[in-house]
Design a protein around this motif. Sequence first.
Motif, PDB file in Angstrom:
ATOM      1  N   LEU A 154       0.822  -1.211   0.000  1.00 38.04           N
ATOM      2  CA  LEU A 154       0.000   0.000   0.000  1.00 38.04           C
ATOM      3  C   LEU A 154       0.861   1.267   0.000  1.00 38.04           C
ATOM      4  O   LEU A 154       0.534   2.245  -0.678  1.00 38.04           O
ATOM      5  N   LEU A 155       1.961   1.258   0.727  1.00 35.69           N
ATOM      6  CA  LEU A 155       2.847   2.428   0.749  1.00 35.69           C
ATOM      7  C   LEU A 155       3.466   2.679  -0.621  1.00 35.69           C
ATOM      8  O   LEU A 155       3.542   3.823  -1.079  1.00 35.69           O
ATOM      9  N   VAL A 156       3.887   1.618  -1.285  1.00 32.03           N
ATOM     10  CA  VAL A 156       4.440   1.783  -2.638  1.00 32.03           C
ATOM     11  C   VAL A 156       3.366   2.322  -3.570  1.00 32.03           C
ATOM     12  O   VAL A 156       3.600   3.267  -4.329  1.00 32.03           O
ATOM     13  N   LEU A 157       2.179   1.740  -3.511  1.00 35.05           N
ATOM     14  CA  LEU A 157       1.097   2.190  -4.391  1.00 35.05           C
ATOM     15  C   LEU A 157       0.703   3.638  -4.095  1.00 35.05           C
ATOM     16  O   LEU A 157       0.307   4.374  -4.999  1.00 35.05           O
ATOM     17  N   ALA A 158       0.838   4.047  -2.832  1.00 34.60           N
ATOM     18  CA  ALA A 158       0.503   5.428  -2.461  1.00 34.60           C
ATOM     19  C   ALA A 158       1.444   6.427  -3.113  1.00 34.60           C
ATOM     20  O   ALA A 158       1.069   7.576  -3.324  1.00 34.60           O
ATOM     21  N   THR A 159       2.653   6.000  -3.450  1.00 33.15           N
ATOM     22  CA  THR A 159       3.627   6.927  -4.027  1.00 33.15           C
ATOM     23  C   THR A 159       3.765   6.785  -5.540  1.00 33.15           C
ATOM     24  O   THR A 159       4.420   7.611  -6.167  1.00 33.15           O
ATOM     25  N   ARG A 160       3.175   5.780  -6.117  1.00 30.16           N
ATOM     26  CA  ARG A 160       3.289   5.546  -7.560  1.00 30.16           C
ATOM     27  C   ARG A 160       1.889   5.445  -8.157  1.00 30.16           C
ATOM     28  O   ARG A 160       1.436   4.366  -8.531  1.00 30.16           O
ATOM     29  N   THR A 161       1.215   6.574  -8.219  1.00 33.48           N
ATOM     30  CA  THR A 161      -0.195   6.607  -8.592  1.00 33.48           C
ATOM     31  C   THR A 161      -0.438   6.686 -10.096  1.00 33.48           C
ATOM     32  O   THR A 161      -1.549   6.448 -10.534  1.00 33.48           O
ATOM     33  N   ILE A 189       3.299  -7.402  -9.299  1.00 33.18           N
ATOM     34  CA  ILE A 189       3.794  -8.250  -8.223  1.00 33.18           C
ATOM     35  C   ILE A 189       5.289  -8.471  -8.395  1.00 33.18           C
ATOM     36  O   ILE A 189       6.048  -8.439  -7.420  1.00 33.18           O
ATOM     37  N   GLY A 190       5.721  -8.652  -9.628  1.00 30.19           N
ATOM     38  CA  GLY A 190       7.148  -8.836  -9.895  1.00 30.19           C
ATOM     39  C   GLY A 190       7.971  -7.633  -9.461  1.00 30.19           C
ATOM     40  O   GLY A 190       9.067  -7.782  -8.898  1.00 30.19           O
ATOM     41  N   ASP A 191       7.457  -6.419  -9.724  1.00 24.71           N
ATOM     42  CA  ASP A 191       8.154  -5.196  -9.299  1.00 24.71           C
ATOM     43  C   ASP A 191       8.325  -5.176  -7.783  1.00 24.71           C
ATOM     44  O   ASP A 191       9.407  -4.886  -7.266  1.00 24.71           O
ATOM     45  N   PRO A 197      11.023   8.549   3.415  1.00 30.26           N
ATOM     46  CA  PRO A 197      11.834   8.871   2.244  1.00 30.26           C
ATOM     47  C   PRO A 197      12.416   7.642   1.554  1.00 30.26           C
ATOM     48  O   PRO A 197      12.739   7.700   0.363  1.00 30.26           O
ATOM     49  N   ALA A 198      12.525   6.523   2.232  1.00 27.65           N
ATOM     50  CA  ALA A 198      13.045   5.311   1.608  1.00 27.65           C
ATOM     51  C   ALA A 198      12.161   4.843   0.455  1.00 27.65           C
ATOM     52  O   ALA A 198      12.638   4.197  -0.481  1.00 27.65           O
ATOM     53  N   LEU A 199      10.863   5.184   0.497  1.00 26.49           N
ATOM     54  CA  LEU A 199       9.967   4.816  -0.601  1.00 26.49           C
ATOM     55  C   LEU A 199      10.369   5.494  -1.907  1.00 26.49           C
ATOM     56  O   LEU A 199      10.134   4.968  -2.986  1.00 26.49           O
ATOM     57  N   MET A 200      10.957   6.676  -1.794  1.00 29.20           N
ATOM     58  CA  MET A 200      11.303   7.457  -2.983  1.00 29.20           C
ATOM     59  C   MET A 200      12.492   6.866  -3.734  1.00 29.20           C
ATOM     60  O   MET A 200      12.692   7.170  -4.900  1.00 29.20           O
ATOM     61  N   VAL A 201      13.274   6.032  -3.073  1.00 29.95           N
ATOM     62  CA  VAL A 201      14.484   5.505  -3.710  1.00 29.95           C
ATOM     63  C   VAL A 201      14.446   3.988  -3.896  1.00 29.95           C
ATOM     64  O   VAL A 201      15.472   3.379  -4.173  1.00 29.95           O
ATOM     65  N   LEU A 202      13.265   3.394  -3.756  1.00 32.57           N
ATOM     66  CA  LEU A 202      13.155   1.959  -4.011  1.00 32.57           C
ATOM     67  C   LEU A 202      13.571   1.667  -5.447  1.00 32.57           C
ATOM     68  O   LEU A 202      13.253   2.448  -6.358  1.00 32.57           O
ATOM     69  N   PRO A 203      14.249   0.560  -5.681  1.00 30.59           N
ATOM     70  CA  PRO A 203      14.667   0.222  -7.048  1.00 30.59           C
ATOM     71  C   PRO A 203      13.488  -0.286  -7.886  1.00 30.59           C
ATOM     72  O   PRO A 203      13.305  -1.478  -8.075  1.00 30.59           O
ATOM     73  N   MET A 204      12.687   0.652  -8.356  1.00 25.80           N
ATOM     74  CA  MET A 204      11.526   0.322  -9.176  1.00 25.80           C
ATOM     75  C   MET A 204      11.526   1.232 -10.396  1.00 25.80           C
ATOM     76  O   MET A 204      11.972   2.376 -10.313  1.00 25.80           O
ATOM     77  N   TRP A 205      11.000   0.731 -11.503  1.00 22.16           N
ATOM     78  CA  TRP A 205      10.979   1.545 -12.708  1.00 22.16           C
ATOM     79  C   TRP A 205       9.888   2.606 -12.660  1.00 22.16           C
ATOM     80  O   TRP A 205       9.979   3.634 -13.331  1.00 22.16           O
ATOM     81  N   GLN A 206       8.838   2.390 -11.881  1.00 20.55           N
ATOM     82  CA  GLN A 206       7.753   3.367 -11.808  1.00 20.55           C
ATOM     83  C   GLN A 206       8.244   4.623 -11.083  1.00 20.55           C
ATOM     84  O   GLN A 206       8.880   4.534 -10.045  1.00 20.55           O
ATOM     85  N   GLN A 207       7.931   5.758 -11.652  1.00 22.50           N
ATOM     86  CA  GLN A 207       8.294   7.033 -11.051  1.00 22.50           C
ATOM     87  C   GLN A 207       7.436   7.303  -9.821  1.00 22.50           C
ATOM     88  O   GLN A 207       6.270   6.950  -9.783  1.00 22.50           O
ATOM     89  N   VAL A 208       8.025   7.969  -8.850  1.00 22.60           N
ATOM     90  CA  VAL A 208       7.243   8.458  -7.715  1.00 22.60           C
ATOM     91  C   VAL A 208       6.397   9.602  -8.253  1.00 22.60           C
ATOM     92  O   VAL A 208       6.921  10.567  -8.806  1.00 22.60           O
ATOM     93  N   THR A 209       5.080   9.471  -8.126  1.00 23.65           N
ATOM     94  CA  THR A 209       4.195  10.483  -8.700  1.00 23.65           C
ATOM     95  C   THR A 209       3.351  11.199  -7.662  1.00 23.65           C
ATOM     96  O   THR A 209       2.704  12.176  -7.964  1.00 23.65           O
ATOM     97  N   TRP A 210       3.335  10.674  -6.452  1.00 18.81           N
ATOM     98  CA  TRP A 210       2.591  11.365  -5.403  1.00 18.81           C
ATOM     99  C   TRP A 210       3.401  11.328  -4.128  1.00 18.81           C
ATOM    100  O   TRP A 210       3.934  10.304  -3.735  1.00 18.81           O
TER     101      TRP A 210
END
Length: 181
Positions: free
Chosen positions: A14-21, A27-29, A134-147
């Motif tokens: 939920l925290l990841v989804l909250a920042t990548r709207t 699931i793989g990500d 702030p650790a959510l902002m630097v997770l190794p994911m291709w999706q940009q932080v949008t929120w």
Amino acid sequence: MRLTLFTDYSLRVLLVLATRTESLVTIGDLSRAFDISNAHLMKVTHMLGKSGWVDTVRGRNGGMRLSVHPSKLMVGAIVRRLETDFALVECFAEDNRCVLTGGCELAAVLARAMQAFLDELDRYSLADLASASPALMVLPMWQQVTWHDRIKRPSLEVVPGVADALLSDPATKRASKARSS
């Protein structure tokens, strides 16, 4: 009280989804970012979808996203929905056979403690947690932080062992302080 891994993983998702709207998260990500098995995350995703908090899109370009603004999801409500058992002692359970029931202060103390725990969780929304993580902002994911709200520092740095220190016996702390004086 220790939350189950299911609740832990659900809150992370939920925290990841909250920042990548603006994009779907798979699931793989999440599995790669958190080093959690796909099987565990499939169960988590299924429950989050059934809860109405997450929209899931099937297929090759599928994934998931929050269906509710993070400020509307209160952490206490999430934990209450995901945790299946708050019975810290037998007398809290439906099949209670404790001979002390009705005449034991332990149940009252634990009930008040559990209520205080849930009341504290009720003070925070998913948005509050995301903006103080702030650790959510630097997770190794291709999706940009949008929120994100204005990024704040976490209120307490939690590293291995800190939970034990926070929950350690206050009488032991007082005794060791007295010895060192």
